[in-house]
Design an enzyme around this catalytic site. Structure first.
Site, PDB file in Angstrom:
ATOM      1  N   GLY A  49       0.847  -1.178   0.000  1.00  0.00           N
ATOM      2  CA  GLY A  49       0.000   0.000   0.000  1.00  0.00           C
ATOM      3  C   GLY A  49       0.883   1.229   0.000  1.00  0.00           C
ATOM      4  O   GLY A  49       2.084   1.130   0.274  1.00  0.00           O
ATOM      5  N   GLN A  54       2.922   9.769   2.052  1.00  0.00           N
ATOM      6  CA  GLN A  54       4.280   9.236   1.896  1.00  0.00           C
ATOM      7  C   GLN A  54       5.004   9.796   0.678  1.00  0.00           C
ATOM      8  O   GLN A  54       6.215   9.676   0.568  1.00  0.00           O
ATOM      9  CB  GLN A  54       4.240   7.702   1.787  1.00  0.00           C
ATOM     10  CG  GLN A  54       3.823   7.031   3.083  1.00  0.00           C
ATOM     11  CD  GLN A  54       3.756   5.527   2.899  1.00  0.00           C
ATOM     12  OE1 GLN A  54       2.729   5.001   2.495  1.00  0.00           O
ATOM     13  NE2 GLN A  54       4.840   4.833   3.163  1.00  0.00           N
ATOM     14  N   CYS A 102       7.249  -0.824   6.448  1.00  0.00           N
ATOM     15  CA  CYS A 102       6.732   0.369   5.791  1.00  0.00           C
ATOM     16  C   CYS A 102       7.784   0.922   4.846  1.00  0.00           C
ATOM     17  O   CYS A 102       8.972   0.941   5.199  1.00  0.00           O
ATOM     18  CB  CYS A 102       6.379   1.405   6.853  1.00  0.00           C
ATOM     19  SG  CYS A 102       5.766   2.959   6.182  1.00  0.00           S
ATOM     20  N   LEU A 103       7.351   1.378   3.680  1.00  0.00           N
ATOM     21  CA  LEU A 103       8.300   1.945   2.711  1.00  0.00           C
ATOM     22  C   LEU A 103       8.950   3.221   3.235  1.00  0.00           C
ATOM     23  O   LEU A 103       9.990   3.633   2.741  1.00  0.00           O
ATOM     24  CB  LEU A 103       7.587   2.221   1.387  1.00  0.00           C
ATOM     25  CG  LEU A 103       7.068   0.982   0.636  1.00  0.00           C
ATOM     26  CD1 LEU A 103       6.241   1.397  -0.558  1.00  0.00           C
ATOM     27  CD2 LEU A 103       8.224   0.084   0.202  1.00  0.00           C
ATOM     28  N   HIS A 144      -2.992   0.308   8.490  1.00  0.00           N
ATOM     29  CA  HIS A 144      -1.651   0.880   8.333  1.00  0.00           C
ATOM     30  C   HIS A 144      -1.697   2.079   7.379  1.00  0.00           C
ATOM     31  O   HIS A 144      -1.114   3.132   7.672  1.00  0.00           O
ATOM     32  CB  HIS A 144      -0.699  -0.210   7.812  1.00  0.00           C
ATOM     33  CG  HIS A 144       0.692   0.258   7.538  1.00  0.00           C
ATOM     34  ND1 HIS A 144       1.777  -0.187   8.255  1.00  0.00           N
ATOM     35  CD2 HIS A 144       1.190   1.134   6.625  1.00  0.00           C
ATOM     36  CE1 HIS A 144       2.878   0.402   7.808  1.00  0.00           C
ATOM     37  NE2 HIS A 144       2.544   1.202   6.801  1.00  0.00           N
ATOM     38  N   GLU A 145      -2.396   1.938   6.251  1.00  0.00           N
ATOM     39  CA  GLU A 145      -2.434   3.027   5.263  1.00  0.00           C
ATOM     40  C   GLU A 145      -3.233   4.219   5.769  1.00  0.00           C
ATOM     41  O   GLU A 145      -2.829   5.366   5.579  1.00  0.00           O
ATOM     42  CB  GLU A 145      -3.009   2.520   3.929  1.00  0.00           C
ATOM     43  CG  GLU A 145      -2.165   1.462   3.246  1.00  0.00           C
ATOM     44  CD  GLU A 145      -0.682   1.790   3.177  1.00  0.00           C
ATOM     45  OE1 GLU A 145      -0.317   2.971   2.972  1.00  0.00           O
ATOM     46  OE2 GLU A 145       0.126   0.867   3.358  1.00  0.00           O
ATOM     47  N   HIS A 148      -1.322   6.452   8.037  1.00  0.00           N
ATOM     48  CA  HIS A 148      -0.431   7.416   7.369  1.00  0.00           C
ATOM     49  C   HIS A 148      -1.140   8.753   7.137  1.00  0.00           C
ATOM     50  O   HIS A 148      -0.522   9.817   7.240  1.00  0.00           O
ATOM     51  CB  HIS A 148       0.032   6.874   6.006  1.00  0.00           C
ATOM     52  CG  HIS A 148       1.215   5.964   6.074  1.00  0.00           C
ATOM     53  ND1 HIS A 148       2.432   6.358   6.585  1.00  0.00           N
ATOM     54  CD2 HIS A 148       1.381   4.680   5.674  1.00  0.00           C
ATOM     55  CE1 HIS A 148       3.300   5.346   6.486  1.00  0.00           C
ATOM     56  NE2 HIS A 148       2.682   4.318   5.948  1.00  0.00           N
TER      57      HIS A 148
END
Ligand code: NI
Length: 191
Positions: A49, A54, A102-103, A144-145, A148
């Site tokens: 995702g 981000q 996470c990226l 999680h998304e 953000h």
């Protein structure tokens, strides 16, 4: 389409609350192109995702897709989903331990408690309403998304910091037990 730079832990803009998107704005070319770029960037980075926050755009939009993901081989597949102005409401009190990465947080994974069942309300990228229940590991990915978009990272939700691990150490010492957890969650919730 273009792949965008992904902000890394420590960048203050990762900590901002993203704003709601208006329907007219969503349907305009500029934001539609941005959504294409967001998806392209998620694919290029093998993310499960990616939230607009981000890539330094503070609007409440995120993309999610899991298709035999090499970063997360144990995750059940999720078809490509774009959420605009998503709202998640927990159903019941069930939670499970989800090992997340996470990226925006390079080379770190940690255990986070996530709700096992939630009601999702959002628009898709064309402004069509989405309302459905999401469950299990998939529900963890959605939480999680959406976090953000509120300026939260998974590390903020890690209760036991001893669970933190680099990816190599995670594979060596934690993957097997977590794959077992995933199997149980998928069996119980169907995803
Ligand atoms: Ni993330």
């Amino acid at each position: 389409m273009a792949s965008l730079p992904i902000l890394q832990l420590g960048h203050p803009n990762l900590r901002l609350r993203a704003r709601e998107v208006l329907m007219d704005e969503l349907l305009g070319d500029e934001l539609q192109h941005f959504i294409d770029d967001l998806i392209e960037t998620m694919h290029a980075a093998s993310g499960a995702g990616l939230a607009a926050s981000q890539v330094d755009r503070q609007v409440r939009i995120c993309a999610i897709e899991v298709k035999d993901n090499p970063r997360y081989p144990y995750k059940p597949n999720i078809p490509l989903t774009v959420l605009v102005n998503p709202i998640l409401e927990p159903l019941g009190c069930d939670r499970f331990d989800n090992y997340e990465g996470c990226l925006s947080v390079p080379n770190l994974r940690g255990l986070v408690k996530r709700h096992a069942e939630l009601r999702l309300t959002a628009w898709d990228r064309h402004g069509k309403p989405i309302e459905r229940v999401i469950r299990g590991i998939t529900a963890g990915t959605f939480q999680h998304e959406v976090d953000h978009l509120d300026g939260l990272l998974f590390i903020d939700r890690v209760e036991d910091t001893r669970s933190l691990a680099t990816w190599d150490q995670w594979k060596a010492h934690h993957e097997a037990a977590f794959v077992e957890t995933v199997r149980n969650v998928v069996q119980r919730y169907g995803s």
